[in-house]
Design an enzyme around this catalytic site. Structure first.
Site, PDB file in Angstrom:
ATOM      1  N   HIS B  50      46.149 -49.381  44.491  1.00  0.00           N
ATOM      2  CA  HIS B  50      47.455 -48.920  44.021  1.00  0.00           C
ATOM      3  C   HIS B  50      47.435 -48.449  42.573  1.00  0.00           C
ATOM      4  O   HIS B  50      46.538 -48.771  41.801  1.00  0.00           O
ATOM      5  CB  HIS B  50      48.492 -50.029  44.224  1.00  0.00           C
ATOM      6  CG  HIS B  50      48.861 -50.212  45.657  1.00  0.00           C
ATOM      7  ND1 HIS B  50      49.697 -49.351  46.321  1.00  0.00           N
ATOM      8  CD2 HIS B  50      48.475 -51.139  46.570  1.00  0.00           C
ATOM      9  CE1 HIS B  50      49.829 -49.748  47.574  1.00  0.00           C
ATOM     10  NE2 HIS B  50      49.087 -50.836  47.760  1.00  0.00           N
ATOM     11  N   LYS B 252      56.767 -50.715  50.894  1.00  0.00           N
ATOM     12  CA  LYS B 252      56.592 -49.439  50.221  1.00  0.00           C
ATOM     13  C   LYS B 252      56.833 -48.265  51.167  1.00  0.00           C
ATOM     14  O   LYS B 252      56.656 -47.127  50.789  1.00  0.00           O
ATOM     15  CB  LYS B 252      55.186 -49.377  49.612  1.00  0.00           C
ATOM     16  CG  LYS B 252      54.994 -50.453  48.522  1.00  0.00           C
ATOM     17  CD  LYS B 252      53.629 -50.407  47.879  1.00  0.00           C
ATOM     18  CE  LYS B 252      53.549 -51.330  46.674  1.00  0.00           C
ATOM     19  NZ  LYS B 252      52.917 -52.621  46.946  1.00  0.00           N
ATOM     20  N   CYS B 403      26.342 -44.351  68.202  1.00  0.00           N
ATOM     21  CA  CYS B 403      27.769 -44.008  68.219  1.00  0.00           C
ATOM     22  C   CYS B 403      27.900 -42.537  67.894  1.00  0.00           C
ATOM     23  O   CYS B 403      27.654 -42.117  66.770  1.00  0.00           O
ATOM     24  CB  CYS B 403      28.524 -44.857  67.202  1.00  0.00           C
ATOM     25  SG  CYS B 403      30.192 -44.277  66.843  1.00  0.00           S
ATOM     26  N   CYS B 443      29.628 -46.279  73.377  1.00  0.00           N
ATOM     27  CA  CYS B 443      28.586 -47.039  72.676  1.00  0.00           C
ATOM     28  C   CYS B 443      28.628 -48.548  72.906  1.00  0.00           C
ATOM     29  O   CYS B 443      27.649 -49.226  72.605  1.00  0.00           O
ATOM     30  CB  CYS B 443      28.622 -46.736  71.175  1.00  0.00           C
ATOM     31  SG  CYS B 443      30.159 -47.222  70.386  1.00  0.00           S
TER      32      CYS B 443
END
Lengths: 420, 476
Positions: B50, B252, B403, B443
């Site tokens: 942030h 937020k 993958c 995978c």
């Protein structure tokens, strides 16, 4: 870096890739075939049920048998096969010689320089995220194809009390497979009003095993912290959730058979134009994509329900890729568009001077359906089909004689529709 | 076993505390009830570093620690090599009254000491982020804000702590605690016992229950659920900066968050719930989240969703962090209520806790042999083919792409396992395998085979995330 040079490189060694490679080799081209896995055959290898090859070999084969017929032919031909090899990156894609970077535990990292590429990379299953299934995130939720691989290749069972979401063919086949393996399949749930798999699979995989098929039903919630324990099922009434009629099913496994999508990652990365309705590349009558020298076929192009059609289509890609190498130009290609009640047609462009074999998928169920082909809104051909439904692909030929005497402008559009 | 310090909870707070304390001559235990670290609140974090303007550092400890923590990430990244990009944050206003709130945030940021923040008009806003809706009126730009892979950060912190002598005790759910002259005696649910002179309660949503087990202060952690949606890297909507709306009362708001790995998260929602294990997602929130997000970036589409997940913020009434020495139980330090901006603040939280530990009487003597660095492990997806050729020649397992969606090699899977990540989720968080658009459809089988080969596990010992989350139930 080690380099190899071939006229044509086929990516993917499944049903489509093997047929395409054989067809290209027959035309006298030097051909390479790149396959990720250790064996050729692709997804056929885990499809140990029968029903393959009725058109191709006029007999009923299992998936591995069907694959082996092609693998045997390949072995006797001068085709270089790279198994355990993944195509990672394509560069110089718009040049006459393209570079393909391949990664392999067997051959290391190497580069193939090639004049044409045939994408025959198959499809992938839609998953939980794609259909935004709500609920908790336990284990026990798998795509039907993964469960099929685990049981048929590795010999492992993913669960005992099973619900199948979606009535696609893999889901139906898995309902029977899991029943044979001693599991209890409690239900098959289908969001649509009609099944999405082949009729023969509804009969042989569900009815014969007394597995209930719930049409117009959705999974509305999933429960269980570690492993799935229960789901809520809600019927749809005129397209809206009928919450009052919702019920629960206890289960330890949810298998998803909610559709396949062309594996279009390479095509996208390469900048090949895709067709929104299929998710695969837009191809012309030569099966060539928007980038010269790149061809596509099989489930990487659009989803087929019969492997025989895949082989047939892939041969066209292989033969045409060879013609491309010889410098033959594909001329006068006109855009063909899905009209009323048609989800898509493949290819997306045709050459009216030739006979064009087209695949199309209907959006409706109809007896005695009338299919109509129009050029710039003028009807040029009509024919009847005794029965059509979305799950069964329609294959027909638009002969050059059908188009005789029609004048095509540069922006002419051919439209295929199903008359209401 | 006897330890000087036991840290309960191997989330981001516990990991940072362990790593900092491992610089001193202390015997440290980092314990967690889960099968791997970062498996609670930290894994489902939005991954934002942030910008230091959301709350008033004059009133809130969390704001002070956010400012301080933000500045610590560059050095940590150099030492520990986790995905972190200082891409900047934009808070975007679409209505005049929102512009007023922006101005307030801006002044707050300036007073807090946030570096480089600026107010931007429409033109500058759209130049900074062309994917925003052209209805945007103004924005607050915080160039010091950034994005991080939260689990990779925790993994790296824990590895560094372990490398410097910290002992990691997993599947250790604290069930009982007592104190005598020798310090604390902590017992796990499965009856393992450890002793420690000091205990740090960094138990996330369970910090209140841990406090109760130690007969310390009573407070209540309210799990505040946030649902997030992960968007495919092929989406054309992915912004280059983190996009915030003008904040509401409880959170937020719904954000559009690019990730350091090229995907995007949209979310989170914010709903207070009762159940600390309730991580379900709902269709209703999906609709709200996307409606809101599309209003900021019109190209966002539900069609690009890869997956969704939910996380729980460990919120305290009042909304601030509670980091203090227990008044009732000397030697116990609470690190509770670490909701947003907890990840940003975490390295500063560790500094703060170190000082509290000193106050509590613990002697801290620096080690001469503390090694702040971790060896960088190559990832095939970030290499050129020529670089890949080199590593594959050394280890052919780099050439086996397990993958396909996230481009992860067998060598990376094996490395994850060797580093102790032996659940499918643990391997996924270390390598990204299964995090892409097929969600493990291709995978998972391969990873399970590698896991069995490398560890000798049998098929029925493989889990998604430990406990009863088994994958396979039988064999033919």
């Amino acid at each position: 870096m080690k380099e190899h040079t071939f006229d044509i490189t086929v990516i993917g060694g499944g049903a489509a890739g093997m047929a395409a490679a054989l067809a290209a080799e027959k035309e006298g081209c030097s051909v390479a075939l790149v396959e990720r896995e250790e064996y050729l055959g692709g997804i056929l290898l885990q499809c140990i049920h029968n029903g393959f090859g009725l058109h191709e070999f006029k007999e009923e084969l299992t998936g591995p048998e069907y694959a082996q017929r092609f693998a045997d032919q390949l072995a006797s031909k001068n085709i270089t096969v790279f198994t355990q090899t993944t195509l990672s990156e394509i560069s110089d894609e718009r040049e006459s010689i393209k570079s393909l970077f391949c990664y392999s535990s067997r051959y290391g990292v190497f580069c193939i320089r090639t004049k044409a590429v045939i994408l025959a990379v198959g499809s992938r299953e839609r998953n939980r995220g794609n259909i935004a299934l709500p609920g908790t995130r336990p284990s026990g939720i798998y795509t039907a194809g993964l469960a099929q691989q685990l049981v048929n290749i590795d010999g492992y069972l993913v669960g005992r009390n099973i619900v199948i979401v979606g009535s696609g063919d893999i889901g139906l086949i898995m309902a029977r497979r899991m029943s044979w393996a001693g599991a209890k399949v409690h239900a098959v749930l289908e969001i649509q009003e009609y099944p999405s798999g082949l009729t023969r699979n509804i009969v042989q995989c569900l009815n014969d095993f007394s597995i209930p098929l719930y049409l117009s039903h959705i999974v509305s919630n999933i429960y269980g912290k570690d492993r799935i324990e229960r789901i809520d099922v809600t019927p749809l009434k005129e397209g809206h959730a009928d919450n009052a009629a919702a019920f629960s099913i206890d289960c330890d496994t949810l298998l998803l058979s909610v559709g396949l999508v062309p594996e279009n990652e390479l095509a996208k990365k390469t900048g090949i134009e895709l067709l929104g309705q299929t998710g695969g590349p837009l191809v012309d009558s030569a099966m060539m994509t928007s980038i010269p020298g790149f061809f596509a076929c099989g489930n990487a192009l659009h989803i087929h329900d019969l492997v025989d059609y895949v082989s047939q289509e892939a041969r066209r890609a292989g033969t045409n890729a060879a013609a491309f190498i010889r410098g033959e130009k594909t001329i006068s290609q006109y855009r063909i568009r899905a009209g009323a009640n048609v989800r898509y047609t493949v290819p997306g462009r045709i050459n009216p001077a030739l006979d064009n074999t087209l695949f199309m998928r209907s959006m409706i169920v109809r007896q005695q359906a009338q299919i109509e082909i129009k050029v710039d809104n003028r009807v040029v051909k009509r024919f009847k089909k005794s029965h059509i439904q979305p799950s069964e692909m329609i294959c027909f030929t638009l002969n050059k004689d059908d188009m005789k005497g029609i004048s095509f402008a540069e922006d002419s559009v051919v439209e295929v529709g199903i008359v209401q | 076993m006897n330890y000087d310090v036991a840290i309960i909870g191997a989330g981001v707070s516990g990991a940072c505390i362990a790593r900092l304390l491992s610089q001193y001559h202390l015997k440290i235990a980092l314990i967690d009830k889960a099968a791997d670290v970062s498996f609670g609140t930290s894994k489902a974090n939005s991954g934002i570093i942030h910008g230091g303007f959301h709350s008033d550092a004059g009133h809130y400890l969390k704001a002070k620690l956010e400012i301080k923590g933000n500045l610590m990430f560059d050095q940590l990244k150099r030492e520990l090599d986790f995905p972190f990009v200082r891409c900047g944050i934009l808070v975007v206003a679409f209505r005049e009254e929102e512009v007023k709130t922006l101005e307030k945030l801006y002044r707050q940021g300036i007073n807090n000491g946030a570096i480089g923040i600026e107010m931007c008009g429409q033109e500058r806003t759209l130049a900074l982020e062309p994917k925003l809706s052209h209805d945007v009126l103004a924005s607050l730009h915080a160039p010091g804000g950034g994005i991080i892979e939260p689990y990779r950060f925790v993994f790296a912190m824990v590895e560094s702590a372990v490398k410097n002598g910290t002992e990691l005790l997993l599947n250790f759910e604290v069930a009982g605690a007592s104190k005598d002259a020798g310090g604390f005696l902590i017992e796990s649910k499965d009856r393992r016992c450890i002793r420690a002179s000091y205990v740090i309660n960094a138990a996330g949503v369970y910090a209140d229950e841990v406090s109760e087990i130690f007969n310390a202060e009573k407070f209540t952690i309210i799990p505040r659920k946030g649902e997030e949606y992960l968007i495919d890297r092929f989406s054309t909507a992915i912004p280059s900066k983190v996009i915030f709306p003008v904040p509401g009362a409880n959170s937020k708001g719904t954000l559009c968050i690019p990730t350091p790995e090229g995907t995007m998260m949209v979310g989170p929602s914010a709903v207070d719930i009762d159940d600390k294990e309730e991580l379900s997602t709902s269709s209703e929130h999906l609709q709200n989240i996307f409606e809101f997000a599309k209003h900021m970036i019109p190209a966002i589409s539900e069609r690009d969703i890869i997956t969704s997940f939910a996380g729980l913020r460990p919120a305290l009434a009042g909304g601030d962090f509670l980091i203090e020495n227990s008044a009732m139980v000397p030697g116990l330090i609470h690190v509770a209520g670490i909701q947003s901006p907890g990840l940003t603040a975490s390295p500063a939280i560790a500094e703060y806790v170190k000082d509290l530990l000193k106050k509590a009487g613990c002697t801290l003597v620096e080690k001469s042999d503390f090694d702040p660095s971790l060896e960088k492990f190559p990832r095939i997806r970030s290499m050129t083919p020529y670089e890949a050729e080199g590593v594959t020649a050394e280890d052919p397992a780099f050439g086996n792409i397990v993958c396909r969606c996230e481009h992860v090699s067998e060598a990376e899977i094996v490395e994850a396992i060797r580093r102790g990540h032996t659940t499918l989720d643990g391997i996924k968080f270390f390598t990204r395998s299964g995090m892409g658009r097929c969600q493990g459809g291709f995978c998972s089988g391969k990873i399970m085979r590698i896991l069995m080969r490398e560890t000798g596990m049998s098929f029925d010992e493989i889990t998604k995330r430990g406990g009863g989350s088994r994958i396979l139930t039988g064999s033919l």
